[in-house]
Design an enzyme around this catalytic site. Structure first.
Site, short mmCIF file in Angstrom:
data_model
loop_
_atom_site.label_atom_id
_atom_site.label_comp_id
_atom_site.label_asym_id
_atom_site.label_seq_id
_atom_site.Cartn_x
_atom_site.Cartn_y
_atom_site.Cartn_z
N GLU A 49 49.20 10.80 59.68
CA GLU A 49 48.09 10.71 58.72
C GLU A 49 46.69 10.79 59.33
O GLU A 49 45.90 9.85 59.20
CB GLU A 49 48.20 9.41 57.92
CG GLU A 49 49.42 9.35 57.04
CD GLU A 49 49.41 8.16 56.10
OE1 GLU A 49 48.58 7.25 56.27
OE2 GLU A 49 50.25 8.13 55.18
N GLU A 83 57.40 9.34 54.26
CA GLU A 83 57.20 7.97 53.76
C GLU A 83 57.06 8.03 52.25
O GLU A 83 56.42 8.94 51.71
CB GLU A 83 55.92 7.33 54.32
CG GLU A 83 55.97 6.99 55.79
CD GLU A 83 54.69 6.34 56.31
OE1 GLU A 83 53.97 5.68 55.52
OE2 GLU A 83 54.40 6.52 57.50
C1 BG6 Z 1 51.00 4.87 55.49
C2 BG6 Z 1 51.20 4.59 56.95
O1 BG6 Z 1 49.66 5.19 55.30
O2 BG6 Z 1 51.15 3.86 54.57
C3 BG6 Z 1 52.06 3.37 57.23
O3 BG6 Z 1 51.73 5.69 57.60
C4 BG6 Z 1 51.70 2.26 56.26
O4 BG6 Z 1 51.87 3.00 58.57
C5 BG6 Z 1 51.98 2.74 54.85
O5 BG6 Z 1 52.35 1.05 56.49
C6 BG6 Z 1 51.69 1.71 53.77
O6 BG6 Z 1 50.37 1.24 53.88
P1 BG6 Z 1 50.05 -0.30 54.02
O7 BG6 Z 1 48.59 -0.37 54.25
O8 BG6 Z 1 50.45 -0.93 52.73
O9 BG6 Z 1 50.85 -0.80 55.17
#
Ligand code: BG6
Length: 450
Positions: free
Chosen positions: A164, A352
């Site tokens: 990202e 993800e």
């Molecule tokens: C993504 C990242 O942006 O979102 C992860 O690659 C991250 O590392 C995930 O954990 C969720 O975001 P957050 O801020 O809720 O942990």
């Protein structure tokens, strides 16, 4: 919901974690600190010194992955575990740790999908060169990537370069602004350019050293919808999407800068494009595009005279939001898949996707809301495949509960709960949630019922 055909036979059903959010052991086994480790030290939240303790629980965690019949596991290599100072010296213990993780995955025939950089820049490199705003850090990354391909190339055949860069650019944090937000804002165009160079150099090396592997970038894509059909809002949505999506995709995938986006950062130092940079990016094409998807945004235009000069982002009145205000939008994942696949004509991969929730750690979590989230998002993925998108696989975020990027351990994403909270409980016991069992069934029947 009407059942469709199943997913492709070789579809990579899997799950994701990242090193700095899950491993713990931040100064164990010869590892040195990263800037991301420092960024987790925040008032009111636990830091990542233990995190989910994957460092000591990896065998148990991979056993759970295998029991779920996962075909793939996306994790990241911690650069300062492999090269504690970020360059030159190799930490044999760190290398052995990742070989041990790969041994477990191979035992169960789970494909490793590896991110080379998920925010954990070695702190020493930051101290020595000032971090990603210096080209010396790009050189160090190139050497680190080379080492990884030479050491692990016979075992790892799917790589993601930098997690990202777009979200890092937009929101900073994760240790990138360790010297202050103003300095980050000043340098961010340069940092982003260096990410693109680092990406291209890793692609070149991977193609040379591990020709049978695939490598690609990871974007945090957020579709942006106009608030109304008023052309002012439609233009605002286009502008917002260019700023937070297309700017990065065009640079990393095609070596093009969207000049109207560059011009929108008059207070940042200009990009230091040197001879050969753009050629390097253009020549080293990615093999696939990894996408992290959580939510969509809505843009409302702000009109000055007869021009749409700016936009504000707001929540979508047609959607519900998570406890942390992220709009839950299953259709958005299909919108994104079609948009990206049809624009770049490269296979795509969901690296993800998931929903955070506050959850009790006292009994098995009955996370029907998470099942509902996955059910709808995966259904939309299936529709996208039917519509012609070449989707290689899907790794949800996250496999086990882990430390969120900025809101501690209680913002839980896992299919498996980790008994730990901000009140000092930390037995680290793993207990599969209801969603784990649901996902297992989906994998077993190759998504037939979605
Ligand atoms: C993504 C990242 O942006 O979102 C992860 O690659 C991250 O590392 C995930 O954990 C969720 O975001 P957050 O801020 O809720 O942990």
């Amino acid at each position: 919901m009407k059942a469709l055909d199943s997913f492709p036979d070789d579809f990579l059903w899997g799950s994701s974690i990242s090193a700095y959010q899950a491993e713990g052991g931040v100064e164990e086994g010869g590892k040195h600190l990263s800037v991301a480790d420092i960024s987790t030290q925040k008032e009111g939240y636990s830091d990542n010194s233990t995190a989910s303790d994957f460092f000591h629980h990896y065998k148990e965690d991979i056993q759970l992955l295998a029991n779920m019949h996962a075909k793939a596991f996306r994790f990241s290599l911690a650069w300062p575990r492999i090269m504690p100072e970020g360059e030159k010296r190799i930490n044999k213990e760190g290398v052995a740790f990742y070989h041990a993780v790969l041994d477990e995955l191979e035992k169960y025939n789970i494909k490793p999908i590896v991110t080379l950089f998920h925010y954990d820049l070695p702190l020493s490199l930051h101290k020595k060169y000032g971090g990603w705003n210096n080209r010396k850090t790009v050189d160090a990354f190139e050497n680190y990537a080379k080492f990884c391909f030479e050491e692990f190339g016979h075992r790892i055949k799917m790589y993601m370069t930098i997690n990202e860069p777009d979200i890092l650019f937009m929101y900073g944090g994760h240790g990138l602004d360790i010297d202050g937000v103003e300095i980050f804002q000043r340098d961010k165009l340069r940092i982003n350019h260096h990410f693109a160079l680092a990406h291209a150099k890793a692609v070149a090396l991977c193609h040379k050293l591990v020709p049978d592997a695939m490598i690609g970038p990871v974007f945090g894509y957020v579709p942006v919808y106009p608030k109304t059909s008023n052309p002012i809002d439609v233009m605002a949505a286009k502008n917002a999407s260019d700023v937070q999506n297309a700017f990065f995709q065009e640079l990393f995938l095609n070596g093009n800068y969207l000049t109207h986006v560059l011009d929108s950062y008059p207070n940042s130092l200009p990009v230091d494009i040197e001879d050969g940079d753009i050629k390097l990016i253009k020549q080293n094409k990615s093999d696939f595009i990894a996408l992290n998807y959580y939510k969509s945004d809505v843009a409302e235009g702000i009109k000055e005279g007869d021009k749409v000069n700016d936009f504000i982002l707001c929540n979508n009145e047609y959607l519900q939001a998570t406890e942390w205000g992220w709009d839950i939008d299953a259709i958005g994942i299909r919108y994104m898949l079609r948009e990206i696949f049809n624009r770049y004509h490269l296979p795509v991969f969901i690296s993800e996707n998931g929903i955070a929730h506050s959850e009790s750690i006292e009994r098995p979590v009955q996370d029907d809301y998470r099942i509902d989230y996955y059910q709808h998002h995966l259904h939309e993925c299936k529709l996208a495949i039917k519509e012609g998108v070449k989707l290689l696989g899907y790794c949800n975020w996250s496999f086990i509960d882990l430390l969120s990027t900025s809101q501690g351990f209680e913002k839980r994403y896992g299919l498996v709960s980790v008994k730990k909270n901000e009140k000092g409980v930390s037995t680290l016991e793993r207990i599969p949630k209801k969603s784990y069992k649901w996902y297992k069934k989906i994998i077993e029947q190759n998504g037939k019922e979605l």
